[in-house]
Design an enzyme around this catalytic site. Structure first.
Site, PDB file in Angstrom:
ATOM      1  N   ARG A  98       1.945  11.398 -16.856  1.00  0.00           N
ATOM      2  CA  ARG A  98       2.578  10.908 -18.084  1.00  0.00           C
ATOM      3  C   ARG A  98       1.497  10.466 -19.068  1.00  0.00           C
ATOM      4  NH1 ARG A  98       4.791   5.116 -19.254  1.00  0.00           N
ATOM      5  NH2 ARG A  98       5.692   5.467 -21.287  1.00  0.00           N
ATOM      6  N   HIS A 143       3.822   5.592 -28.175  1.00  0.00           N
ATOM      7  CA  HIS A 143       3.313   4.492 -27.342  1.00  0.00           C
ATOM      8  C   HIS A 143       2.490   3.567 -28.250  1.00  0.00           C
ATOM      9  CE1 HIS A 143       2.515   3.395 -22.893  1.00  0.00           C
ATOM     10  NE2 HIS A 143       2.051   2.398 -23.616  1.00  0.00           N
ATOM     11  N   GLU A 189       8.651   1.191 -24.276  1.00  0.00           N
ATOM     12  CA  GLU A 189       8.844  -0.261 -24.353  1.00  0.00           C
ATOM     13  C   GLU A 189       9.106  -0.785 -25.766  1.00  0.00           C
ATOM     14  OE1 GLU A 189       5.702  -2.424 -22.453  1.00  0.00           O
ATOM     15  OE2 GLU A 189       6.205  -1.670 -20.486  1.00  0.00           O
ATOM     16  N   ASN A 331       9.763   0.646 -16.972  1.00  0.00           N
ATOM     17  CA  ASN A 331       8.455   0.049 -16.715  1.00  0.00           C
ATOM     18  C   ASN A 331       8.688  -1.330 -16.130  1.00  0.00           C
ATOM     19  OD1 ASN A 331       7.352   2.266 -17.948  1.00  0.00           O
ATOM     20  ND2 ASN A 331       6.439   1.140 -19.668  1.00  0.00           N
ATOM     21  N   TYR A 333       6.823  -4.602 -13.770  1.00  0.00           N
ATOM     22  CA  TYR A 333       5.610  -5.137 -13.155  1.00  0.00           C
ATOM     23  C   TYR A 333       5.859  -6.406 -12.340  1.00  0.00           C
ATOM     24  CZ  TYR A 333       2.814  -1.968 -16.043  1.00  0.00           C
ATOM     25  OH  TYR A 333       2.243  -0.852 -16.607  1.00  0.00           O
ATOM     26  N   GLU A 397       6.248   3.237 -15.220  1.00  0.00           N
ATOM     27  CA  GLU A 397       5.034   2.438 -15.035  1.00  0.00           C
ATOM     28  C   GLU A 397       5.289   1.355 -14.007  1.00  0.00           C
ATOM     29  OE1 GLU A 397       3.293   0.517 -18.508  1.00  0.00           O
ATOM     30  OE2 GLU A 397       3.603   2.320 -19.691  1.00  0.00           O
TER      31      GLU A 397
END
Ligand code: LGS
Length: 491
Positions: A98, A143, A189, A331, A333, A397
């Site tokens: 990606r 992005h 995002e 995404n 985390y 991600e």
């Protein structure tokens, strides 16, 4: 390296998850996508090469707005070293890669009139290199590196004119790369773009207007996404058969007390304000989540305004926005503890959610303040996304930073990936969540926005002092390659 699941992270017992430390062995479904991810500004460099225009991140970084005055002017020099990057991905056995296209590289002033063939040629070469090695390209169109001219002339995403301009840009990318690229992501995002860029002003374009900026920018971005999706359907779908969607980010919102309905509602509200803001219109009915209409609407009235600060979609807009996502790009985390703090008349624009959020001090740490590894939170988040939106999920991600030291034996990153990916397996196999793929952030250390080069997320070490920007495999890359080769966890 043995499969280390959650056990290495010493969690306090307060957040009870019975099988969080029990590894699950087994394979992902056939065809599971194994990738890694990067983005243009973070790796390419070549900031003014071959006719590229300036982006809002060039402006911010060149003005000294990032750690130590660092910039992405050269970054990993992937503009010249892309063939090497593809070899790194190949050596790990990745099935997908990606990356993002820099809008100002393709259209220096953001408009069709400025179309730059040299910029397009770079992405054509990268895609061809990937296909030559049998790696599927996954392309993000936005992005964060908006052409500076569009900021100067229109004020960026707060201006409705960007809907058509983005559509022109997307159309060119679909037309030129569509025969080779089957997975498209319009925006990465948007929550971060809107809140950090237009709300609290810490990211480009540094606008500080929490009451209005984020809601206006989001409104334009959602319409832009919808229009680009529809363009693909009308002009390219029949011929190329690709999929188009968006990548959204949220932490998992963990209620401080799971038996307290107010905190459970607060945690849901937090995820609605981050992911749902975009996902509800796109995957549901073309309109914002009710809870946002309530929170932002009632807040506005309580603040003495005559109308909600949340913009309104027309019926026609709702219709073209609803259903414009073929998969859910996620995404993720970390996890954030959420606690209800309902303040209906609070005139503070900074918190329309009425949620207090924190990460306990005794949670494990990483190289980034905001990133506390909480593997089991990802399993719960996948279940939440799946229940809310019912779409196949690509984790576009997930990854972890370490401090800026030359560390190749990165055991903490191996532990992180082992633990997180095992929770993805649990969500897939035990909970029946439809997870289509996983992308490690990142293929290599790169320019971490305002943190510059101080936080290293890479599976490969990059020496930023060396003009050649040599890449060296970290142990985590070999560990990840093992998971890829087996398509899961071998007992
Ligand atoms: O490198 C970025 C990674 C690392 O951490 C990537 O470009 C983004 O898509 C993604 O946002 N990534 C990321 N996310 C966490 C953002 C936390 C921001 C906290 C800022 C505090 C002021």
């Amino acid at each position: 390296l043995p499969v280390q699941v959650g056990a290495d992270f010493a969690y306090p017992d307060v957040f009870n998850d019975p099988d969080r430390d029990t590894p699950l062995y087994g394979k992902f479904p056939d065809g599971f996508a194994w990738g890694s991810a990067t983005s243009a500004y973070q790796v390419e460099g070549g900031w003014d090469a071959d006719g590229k225009g300036k982006s809002i991140w060039d402006t911010l970084a060149q003005a000294g707005g990032c750690a130590y005055g660092q910039t992405g002017n050269v970054a990993c020099d992937s503009y010249n070293k892309y063939a090497q990057d593809v070899q790194l991905a190949k050596a790990m056995g990745l099935t997908h890669y990606r990356f993002s296209i820099s809008w100002p590289r393709v259209m220096p002033d953001g408009t069709l009139a400025s179309l730059n063939e040299a910029g397009l040629a770079y992405y054509e070469a990268l895609v061809d290199e990937l296909l030559k090695e049998n790696i599927e390209p996954v392309v993000t169109l936005y992005h964060w590196d908006l052409p500076q001219v569009l900021q100067d002339v229109y004020g960026g995403w707060e201006n409705d004119s960007l809907v058509e301009l983005f559509n022109d840009y997307a159309d060119v990318c679909f037309e030129r790369l569509g025969s080779k690229v089957k997975l498209w992501i319009t925006f990465n995002e948007p929550y971060v773009v809107c809140w950090l860029g237009y709300g609290i002003g810490v990211f480009a374009p540094n606008i500080n207007d929490p009451g209005y900026g984020p809601y206006r920018a989001a409104h334009t971005i959602i319409k832009s996404h919808g229009m680009a999706y529809n363009t693909y359907q009308q002009k390219y779908k029949a011929q190329y058969g690709g999929q188009v969607s968006i990548t959204l980010s949220t932490d998992f919102g963990l209620p401080e007390d799971e038996n307290n309905p107010a905190h459970v509602a607060a945690a849901d509200r937090y995820m609605q304000f981050t992911a749902g803001w975009f996902a509800h219109p796109i995957f549901k009915n073309g309109d914002y989540p009710d809870v946002m209409k309530w929170q932002v609407g009632n807040k506005s009235l309580a603040q003495g305004l005559s109308e909600s600060r949340l913009p309104v979609f027309t019926e026609e807009e709702k219709q073209y926005i609803a259903g414009t996502g073929d998969f859910f790009g996620l995404n993720a985390y970390t996890t954030t503890v959420c606690k209800d703090n309902f303040r209906p008349t609070d005139p503070n624009y900074e918190d329309d959610q009425d949620v207090d959020r924190y990460q306990p001090d005794n949670w494990p740490k990483s190289g980034s303040d905001w990133l506390r590894p909480v593997p089991w939170g990802l399993r719960r988040l996948l279940n939440w996304v799946s229940q809310e939106y019912g779409k196949p999920i690509y984790i576009t991600e997930n990854g972890v930073s370490t401090a800026d030291v030359a560390e190749l034996n990165d055991t903490s990153r191996q532990t992180y990936y082992g633990a997180y990916i095992n929770e993805v397996l649990k969500a897939s196999v035990l909970d029946g969540v439809d997870v289509s793929g996983y992308f490690a952030w990142s293929l290599m250390d790169n320019f971490e926005w305002t943190s510059g080069y101080t936080q290293r997320f890479g599976l490969h070490y990059v020496d930023f002092e060396d003009p050649d920007r040599p890449r060296t495999q970290k142990d985590s890359a070999a560990f990840y390659a093992g998971l890829v080769a087996y398509n899961g966890f071998e007992e």
